[in-house]
Write a protein that holds these residues in place. Structure first.
Motif, PDB file in Angstrom:
ATOM      1  N   PRO A  77       9.105  12.030 -13.575  1.00 25.23           N
ATOM      2  CA  PRO A  77       9.138  11.815 -15.027  1.00 25.23           C
ATOM      3  C   PRO A  77       7.899  12.369 -15.727  1.00 25.23           C
ATOM      4  O   PRO A  77       7.996  12.879 -16.846  1.00 25.23           O
ATOM      5  N   ARG A  78       6.754  12.293 -15.067  1.00 24.08           N
ATOM      6  CA  ARG A  78       5.522  12.779 -15.696  1.00 24.08           C
ATOM      7  C   ARG A  78       5.597  14.293 -15.922  1.00 24.08           C
ATOM      8  O   ARG A  78       5.261  14.790 -17.007  1.00 24.08           O
ATOM      9  N   GLU A  79       6.066  15.046 -14.911  1.00 22.74           N
ATOM     10  CA  GLU A  79       6.152  16.498 -15.051  1.00 22.74           C
ATOM     11  C   GLU A  79       7.216  16.889 -16.073  1.00 22.74           C
ATOM     12  O   GLU A  79       7.027  17.827 -16.863  1.00 22.74           O
ATOM     13  N   VAL A  80       8.342  16.171 -16.081  1.00 20.13           N
ATOM     14  CA  VAL A  80       9.394  16.445 -17.050  1.00 20.13           C
ATOM     15  C   VAL A  80       8.890  16.172 -18.467  1.00 20.13           C
ATOM     16  O   VAL A  80       9.096  16.976 -19.387  1.00 20.13           O
ATOM     17  N   ALA A  81       8.197  15.045 -18.648  1.00 24.54           N
ATOM     18  CA  ALA A  81       7.679  14.706 -19.974  1.00 24.54           C
ATOM     19  C   ALA A  81       6.686  15.747 -20.469  1.00 24.54           C
ATOM     20  O   ALA A  81       6.704  16.135 -21.645  1.00 24.54           O
ATOM     21  N   ALA A  82       5.810  16.221 -19.590  1.00 29.13           N
ATOM     22  CA  ALA A  82       4.817  17.218 -19.998  1.00 29.13           C
ATOM     23  C   ALA A  82       5.498  18.507 -20.448  1.00 29.13           C
ATOM     24  O   ALA A  82       5.094  19.122 -21.449  1.00 29.13           O
ATOM     25  N   PHE A 104      16.689  22.530 -24.242  1.00 30.04           N
ATOM     26  CA  PHE A 104      17.691  22.028 -23.297  1.00 30.04           C
ATOM     27  C   PHE A 104      16.974  21.553 -22.041  1.00 30.04           C
ATOM     28  O   PHE A 104      16.060  22.224 -21.539  1.00 30.04           O
ATOM     29  N   ALA A 105      17.412  20.414 -21.496  1.00 27.84           N
ATOM     30  CA  ALA A 105      16.791  19.896 -20.273  1.00 27.84           C
ATOM     31  C   ALA A 105      17.838  19.289 -19.360  1.00 27.84           C
ATOM     32  O   ALA A 105      18.678  18.498 -19.798  1.00 27.84           O
ATOM     33  N   MET A 106      17.804  19.683 -18.102  1.00 28.52           N
ATOM     34  CA  MET A 106      18.598  19.045 -17.053  1.00 28.52           C
ATOM     35  C   MET A 106      17.759  19.096 -15.774  1.00 28.52           C
ATOM     36  O   MET A 106      17.835  20.044 -14.998  1.00 28.52           O
ATOM     37  N   PRO A 107      16.928  18.069 -15.562  1.00 25.86           N
ATOM     38  CA  PRO A 107      15.997  18.095 -14.421  1.00 25.86           C
ATOM     39  C   PRO A 107      16.678  17.690 -13.118  1.00 25.86           C
ATOM     40  O   PRO A 107      16.398  16.629 -12.536  1.00 25.86           O
ATOM     41  N   CYS A 108      17.591  18.536 -12.634  1.00 22.32           N
ATOM     42  CA  CYS A 108      18.349  18.220 -11.424  1.00 22.32           C
ATOM     43  C   CYS A 108      17.418  18.116 -10.226  1.00 22.32           C
ATOM     44  O   CYS A 108      16.319  18.676 -10.196  1.00 22.32           O
ATOM     45  N   ARG A 109      17.881  17.394  -9.212  1.00 17.89           N
ATOM     46  CA  ARG A 109      17.091  17.245  -7.979  1.00 17.89           C
ATOM     47  C   ARG A 109      18.038  17.203  -6.786  1.00 17.89           C
ATOM     48  O   ARG A 109      19.199  16.802  -6.912  1.00 17.89           O
ATOM     49  N   THR A 110      17.567  17.645  -5.650  1.00 21.86           N
ATOM     50  CA  THR A 110      18.350  17.639  -4.425  1.00 21.86           C
ATOM     51  C   THR A 110      18.359  16.229  -3.853  1.00 21.86           C
ATOM     52  O   THR A 110      17.330  15.553  -3.812  1.00 21.86           O
ATOM     53  N   ARG A 111      19.531  15.803  -3.383  1.00 20.22           N
ATOM     54  CA  ARG A 111      19.684  14.443  -2.874  1.00 20.22           C
ATOM     55  C   ARG A 111      20.347  14.456  -1.510  1.00 20.22           C
ATOM     56  O   ARG A 111      20.857  15.470  -1.050  1.00 20.22           O
ATOM     57  N   LEU A 112      20.350  13.275  -0.891  1.00 22.54           N
ATOM     58  CA  LEU A 112      21.084  13.023   0.352  1.00 22.54           C
ATOM     59  C   LEU A 112      20.707  14.014   1.448  1.00 22.54           C
ATOM     60  O   LEU A 112      21.556  14.551   2.157  1.00 22.54           O
ATOM     61  N   GLY A 113      19.410  14.274   1.563  1.00 18.28           N
ATOM     62  CA  GLY A 113      18.926  15.145   2.622  1.00 18.28           C
ATOM     63  C   GLY A 113      19.415  16.573   2.525  1.00 18.28           C
ATOM     64  O   GLY A 113      19.506  17.268   3.542  1.00 18.28           O
ATOM     65  N   ALA A 124      11.194  12.492 -31.996  1.00 20.64           N
ATOM     66  CA  ALA A 124      12.113  13.227 -31.122  1.00 20.64           C
ATOM     67  C   ALA A 124      13.337  12.390 -30.765  1.00 20.64           C
ATOM     68  O   ALA A 124      13.290  11.157 -30.708  1.00 20.64           O
ATOM     69  N   VAL A 125      14.444  13.092 -30.528  1.00 18.92           N
ATOM     70  CA  VAL A 125      15.701  12.468 -30.115  1.00 18.92           C
ATOM     71  C   VAL A 125      16.169  13.134 -28.823  1.00 18.92           C
ATOM     72  O   VAL A 125      16.122  14.365 -28.692  1.00 18.92           O
ATOM     73  N   LEU A 126      16.625  12.313 -27.883  1.00 12.56           N
ATOM     74  CA  LEU A 126      17.236  12.806 -26.654  1.00 12.56           C
ATOM     75  C   LEU A 126      18.743  12.670 -26.793  1.00 12.56           C
ATOM     76  O   LEU A 126      19.269  11.563 -26.950  1.00 12.56           O
ATOM     77  N   LEU A 127      19.445  13.799 -26.764  1.00 12.13           N
ATOM     78  CA  LEU A 127      20.903  13.831 -26.921  1.00 12.13           C
ATOM     79  C   LEU A 127      21.526  14.113 -25.562  1.00 12.13           C
ATOM     80  O   LEU A 127      21.369  15.209 -25.010  1.00 12.13           O
ATOM     81  N   LEU A 139      15.113  12.013 -17.224  1.00 10.26           N
ATOM     82  CA  LEU A 139      14.870  12.247 -18.640  1.00 10.26           C
ATOM     83  C   LEU A 139      14.583  10.943 -19.374  1.00 10.26           C
ATOM     84  O   LEU A 139      13.650  10.861 -20.194  1.00 10.26           O
ATOM     85  N   LEU A 140      15.376   9.928 -19.103  1.00 15.90           N
ATOM     86  CA  LEU A 140      15.195   8.647 -19.782  1.00 15.90           C
ATOM     87  C   LEU A 140      13.876   7.987 -19.386  1.00 15.90           C
ATOM     88  O   LEU A 140      13.208   7.370 -20.230  1.00 15.90           O
ATOM     89  N   ARG A 141      13.499   8.121 -18.139  1.00 18.34           N
ATOM     90  CA  ARG A 141      12.212   7.540 -17.716  1.00 18.34           C
ATOM     91  C   ARG A 141      11.031   8.325 -18.284  1.00 18.34           C
ATOM     92  O   ARG A 141       9.952   7.778 -18.478  1.00 18.34           O
ATOM     93  N   ALA A 142      11.243   9.601 -18.540  1.00 13.01           N
ATOM     94  CA  ALA A 142      10.190  10.429 -19.130  1.00 13.01           C
ATOM     95  C   ALA A 142      10.089  10.243 -20.638  1.00 13.01           C
ATOM     96  O   ALA A 142       9.051  10.575 -21.237  1.00 13.01           O
ATOM     97  N   TRP A 143      11.144   9.727 -21.260  1.00 15.60           N
ATOM     98  CA  TRP A 143      11.234   9.759 -22.709  1.00 15.60           C
ATOM     99  C   TRP A 143      10.140   8.969 -23.436  1.00 15.60           C
ATOM    100  O   TRP A 143       9.637   9.412 -24.488  1.00 15.60           O
ATOM    101  N   PRO A 144       9.715   7.779 -22.964  1.00 17.33           N
ATOM    102  CA  PRO A 144       8.619   7.084 -23.661  1.00 17.33           C
ATOM    103  C   PRO A 144       7.355   7.937 -23.776  1.00 17.33           C
ATOM    104  O   PRO A 144       6.678   7.918 -24.815  1.00 17.33           O
TER     105      PRO A 144
END
Length: 371
Positions: A323-328, A267-276, A221-224, A207-212
């Motif tokens: 970040p690009r897809e989240v920002a869009a 509302f946004a929570m762009p979760c991702r799968t990690r650690l294989g 806009a504000v990200l809370l 989210l933070l990388r997408a915010w700019p």
């Protein structure tokens, strides 16, 4: 009267989605029909006094399937005359199932969450789940993703869907959002809210990388970001160059969560799968709470998270690593408030119809009865 012993590591006052789910299930049973066996946790003495049913605490903050825990569970079955045992999370405490059956439990129900689905992705984990499931009458799953994952280890005939419920009287569009906006000085600015523990899987860094890019399209806009956790310092470093366009509240009291959701427009929570695949989202109850609050949701395509969103209807499912897809997705919703409101309205209707606690409680009570 039939009585149920709930053996669980996940119970308030410890906070978290699983804790809220298990507590919600227990709280909707007749108080004289249930006993809870859970670990010690700061503040538990005061919390336990407020519950209308007995809560027995293990002396440490974690329970493992050890002989000592087995003996205590067996003793509680005898002391309270319990004929049913529910494991609040199947792994690992479900390994105690043979011991509780020997102590007099006629029926064993095991509740699963995201971590069991993750374990099912590894040979050793599948073998362990198979051992656990072999001694269960019922093993629950959250949604289609977790059902598919568990099916390789648990016989299909024992799998039954049981997902958390949402209290739409608590989470609703008018839940004190105006006060939260006033306290935080947000005024009428467009707000994207993310409410979750601050851990890498949840995607606050994306989210933070997408915010700019979002700010280029929606400059006011504000990200809370609401919540606490071990990722906080890294997120604060990422947020620093973004100035007042990002607000991080830290943890807030449970009673204030509905107001913080209602303060948002998206509302946004762009979760991702990690650690294989070892770190995966089981469902994401907060997506449903946000929908109940009348917000469109942007969810990451991790594990069972898409089960909590109707893509294109109640929100959007995106690649939480992009970040690009989240920002869009965020810019599109913020620039089209009519579409965003329509998604939020459909989401609230869907949650009220299919995710109510009354429906979940009825399903759970049915699982406690012999087939």
């Amino acid at each position: 009267m039939k009585r149920t012993l709930v053996v669980t590591n996940d119970f308030p006052p410890r906070t978290g989605g699983i804790q809220s789910f298990v507590h919600g299930l227990v709280s909707r049973l007749p108080p004289d029909s249930v006993v809870v066996y859970a670990p010690d946790w700061p503040g538990c003495a005061d919390f336990d006094l407020r519950q209308p049913y007995p809560v027995v605490r293990h002396p440490t903050s974690l329970m493992l399937p050890t002989p000592a825990v087995a003996r205590r569970a067996a003793g509680l079955i005898a002391e309270f005359g319990c004929d049913t045992v529910v494991f609040g999370a199947a792994a690992p405490l479900g390994l105690l199932a043979p011991r509780v059956r020997a102590a007099g439990a006629d029926r064993v129900v095991m509740v699963t969450h995201g971590h069991e689905a993750a374990w099912a992705g590894f040979p050793a984990g599948r073998r362990l789940l198979a051992r656990i499931g072999a001694h269960a009458d019922v093993v629950t799953y959250l949604g289609e993703y977790t059902r598919r994952r568990l099916a390789g280890a648990i016989p299909e005939g024992r799998l039954v869907r049981l997902a958390p419920g949402v209290d739409t009287a608590v989470f609703h569009p008018g839940a004190d959002g105006a006060r939260v906006r006033a306290v935080l000085g947000l005024g009428e600015r467009p707000v994207v809210v993310c409410l979750s523990r601050l851990v890498p899987r949840k995607g606050q860094d994306t989210l933070l990388r997408a915010w700019p890019a979002v700010l280029r399209d929606v400059p006011r806009a504000v990200l809370l970001i609401v919540g606490g956790g071990p990722y906080r310092r890294k997120l604060e470093r990422l947020a620093r160059p973004l100035g007042g366009s990002v607000r991080m509240t830290g943890p807030v009291p449970e009673a204030e969560l509905p107001g913080h959701l209602a303060a948002g427009d998206v509302f946004a929570m762009p979760c991702r799968t990690r650690l294989g695949g070892a770190d995966v989202e089981g469902l994401g109850i907060v997506y449903l709470e946000a929908s109940a609050s009348g917000l469109p949701v942007v969810a990451g395509a991790s594990g069972g998270a898409p089960d909590a969103v109707r893509h294109g209807e109640t929100g959007l499912v995106v690649d939480g690593r992009s970040p690009r897809e989240v920002a869009a997705a965020l810019s599109g919703l913020l620039r089209d408030p009519v579409r965003a409101r329509a998604m939020g309205e459909r989401g609230r209707e869907w949650v009220a119809r299919e995710w109510s606690w009354d429906l979940v409680a009825s399903r759970f009570a049915g699982l406690l009865e012999p087939a």
